[in-house]
Design an enzyme around this catalytic site. Structure first.
Site, PDB file in Angstrom:
ATOM      1  N   ASP A   1       0.862  -1.187   0.000  1.00  0.00           N
ATOM      2  CA  ASP A   1       0.000   0.000   0.000  1.00  0.00           C
ATOM      3  C   ASP A   1       0.895   1.233   0.000  1.00  0.00           C
ATOM      4  O   ASP A   1       2.103   1.123   0.156  1.00  0.00           O
ATOM      5  CB  ASP A   1      -0.998  -0.013   1.167  1.00  0.00           C
ATOM      6  CG  ASP A   1      -0.349  -0.018   2.538  1.00  0.00           C
ATOM      7  OD1 ASP A   1       0.856  -0.332   2.631  1.00  0.00           O
ATOM      8  OD2 ASP A   1      -1.025   0.282   3.523  1.00  0.00           O
TER       9      ASP A   1
ATOM     10  N   TYR B   1       2.999   4.785   0.644  1.00  0.00           N
ATOM     11  CA  TYR B   1       3.666   5.424   1.773  1.00  0.00           C
ATOM     12  C   TYR B   1       2.654   6.250   2.562  1.00  0.00           C
ATOM     13  O   TYR B   1       1.747   6.845   1.981  1.00  0.00           O
ATOM     14  CB  TYR B   1       4.769   6.364   1.275  1.00  0.00           C
ATOM     15  CG  TYR B   1       5.895   5.693   0.530  1.00  0.00           C
ATOM     16  CD1 TYR B   1       6.644   4.672   1.104  1.00  0.00           C
ATOM     17  CD2 TYR B   1       6.248   6.122  -0.748  1.00  0.00           C
ATOM     18  CE1 TYR B   1       7.701   4.083   0.425  1.00  0.00           C
ATOM     19  CE2 TYR B   1       7.308   5.547  -1.439  1.00  0.00           C
ATOM     20  CZ  TYR B   1       8.023   4.516  -0.848  1.00  0.00           C
ATOM     21  OH  TYR B   1       9.075   3.947  -1.527  1.00  0.00           O
TER      22      TYR B   1
ATOM     23  N   PHE C   1       6.268   2.766  -4.622  1.00  0.00           N
ATOM     24  CA  PHE C   1       7.667   2.912  -4.215  1.00  0.00           C
ATOM     25  C   PHE C   1       8.300   4.239  -4.617  1.00  0.00           C
ATOM     26  O   PHE C   1       9.386   4.577  -4.174  1.00  0.00           O
ATOM     27  CB  PHE C   1       8.530   1.745  -4.738  1.00  0.00           C
ATOM     28  CG  PHE C   1       8.076   0.410  -4.245  1.00  0.00           C
ATOM     29  CD1 PHE C   1       8.314   0.017  -2.937  1.00  0.00           C
ATOM     30  CD2 PHE C   1       7.388  -0.464  -5.078  1.00  0.00           C
ATOM     31  CE1 PHE C   1       7.896  -1.213  -2.466  1.00  0.00           C
ATOM     32  CE2 PHE C   1       6.952  -1.696  -4.620  1.00  0.00           C
ATOM     33  CZ  PHE C   1       7.210  -2.068  -3.304  1.00  0.00           C
TER      34      PHE C   1
ATOM     35  N   HIS D   1       9.155  -8.146   0.910  1.00  0.00           N
ATOM     36  CA  HIS D   1       9.078  -6.703   0.666  1.00  0.00           C
ATOM     37  C   HIS D   1      10.448  -6.062   0.900  1.00  0.00           C
ATOM     38  O   HIS D   1      11.212  -6.508   1.753  1.00  0.00           O
ATOM     39  CB  HIS D   1       8.035  -6.088   1.609  1.00  0.00           C
ATOM     40  CG  HIS D   1       7.584  -4.735   1.237  1.00  0.00           C
ATOM     41  ND1 HIS D   1       8.273  -3.602   1.597  1.00  0.00           N
ATOM     42  CD2 HIS D   1       6.507  -4.301   0.533  1.00  0.00           C
ATOM     43  CE1 HIS D   1       7.641  -2.533   1.144  1.00  0.00           C
ATOM     44  NE2 HIS D   1       6.570  -2.925   0.480  1.00  0.00           N
TER      45      HIS D   1
END
Length: 223
Positions: free
Chosen positions: A65, A67, A78, A187
């Site tokens: 999801d 930031y 990202f 991740h």
């Protein structure tokens, strides 16, 4: 139907926008944006789609999801704007890129150059409450992004699915077309990057696959 996407995604996803779950999601988001601080800004929710048309997708990088701190999320998974400090997850992505292809880390976090080359930078969930990670899980986004992956899976032209983190890896079962390549790992966040993200070499593996299938490779350098 309102024009939400500025390219071929509109026709592809328009039926999804009529479904009850999406209408419920839309109502929920209107309320959330009116009453709370939500990221990314409303007009940037679908930036990944605007940047990378369906027919142009060569690679899907799927995260979890957005930031959740101020000025970070911009609709590209990202990625952050050039003036924003590079978040820890992206620092680790740059570390892996350097280890994999020898590309030195960029001095900013704007990944638009990847999106412009056919890298769809997508999260499994497209919005989040400020300072509350994963706060918009389970409100309907997962169903929407599942359909996006189904549509990409239907593509005849081979593409690469890069799944980073558990939320992304749960989508693996949707990718049934064997001509596509699936690359999955933990991740890149500091909490999980040492469990298998580092050393996974997704960038070189992606380019090897694209070259094998007669497609232009991605220039992963961020300038």
């Amino acid at each position: 139907m309102k024009q939400i996407f500025h390219n071929d995604w509109q026709e592809i996803l328009e039926p999804e926008l009529e479904k009850p779950y999406y209408q419920k999601l839309r109502t929920y988001l209107i309320s959330e944006y009116r009453s709370r601080k939500i990221f990314p800004p409303m007009d940037q929710i679908y930036s990944a789609f605007h940047k990378t048309a369906y027919q142009d997708v060569k690679v899907l990088i799927l995260g979890q999801d957005p930031y959740f701190n101020d000025k970070q999320a911009n609709g590209l998974a990202f990625s952050v704007s050039k003036e924003v400090e590079i978040p820890p997850s992206l620092v680790n992505i740059y570390k892996e890129l350097e280890d994999d292809l020898g590309i030195a880390p960029a001095d900013h976090g704007d990944l638009s150059a990847w999106a412009d080359q056919g890298v769809l930078l997508l999260n499994a969930v497209l919005t989040v409450r400020a300072y509350q990670a994963a706060s918009h899980r389970g409100v309907g986004w997962e169903e929407f992004t599942t359909e996006v992956i189904r549509k990409l899976n239907q593509r005849e032209k081979p593409l690469v699915f890069i799944l980073w983190g558990n939320d992304a890896r749960r989508k693996k079962s949707l990718i049934t077309n064997r001509q596509h390549l699936i690359l999955e790992s933990p991740h890149p966040s500091p909490l999980s990057s040492y469990r298998g993200f580092f050393g996974s070499k997704p960038f070189s593996k992606t380019n090897d696959f694209l070259k094998k299938h007669g497609q232009t490779q991605i220039d992963w350098v961020i300038r």
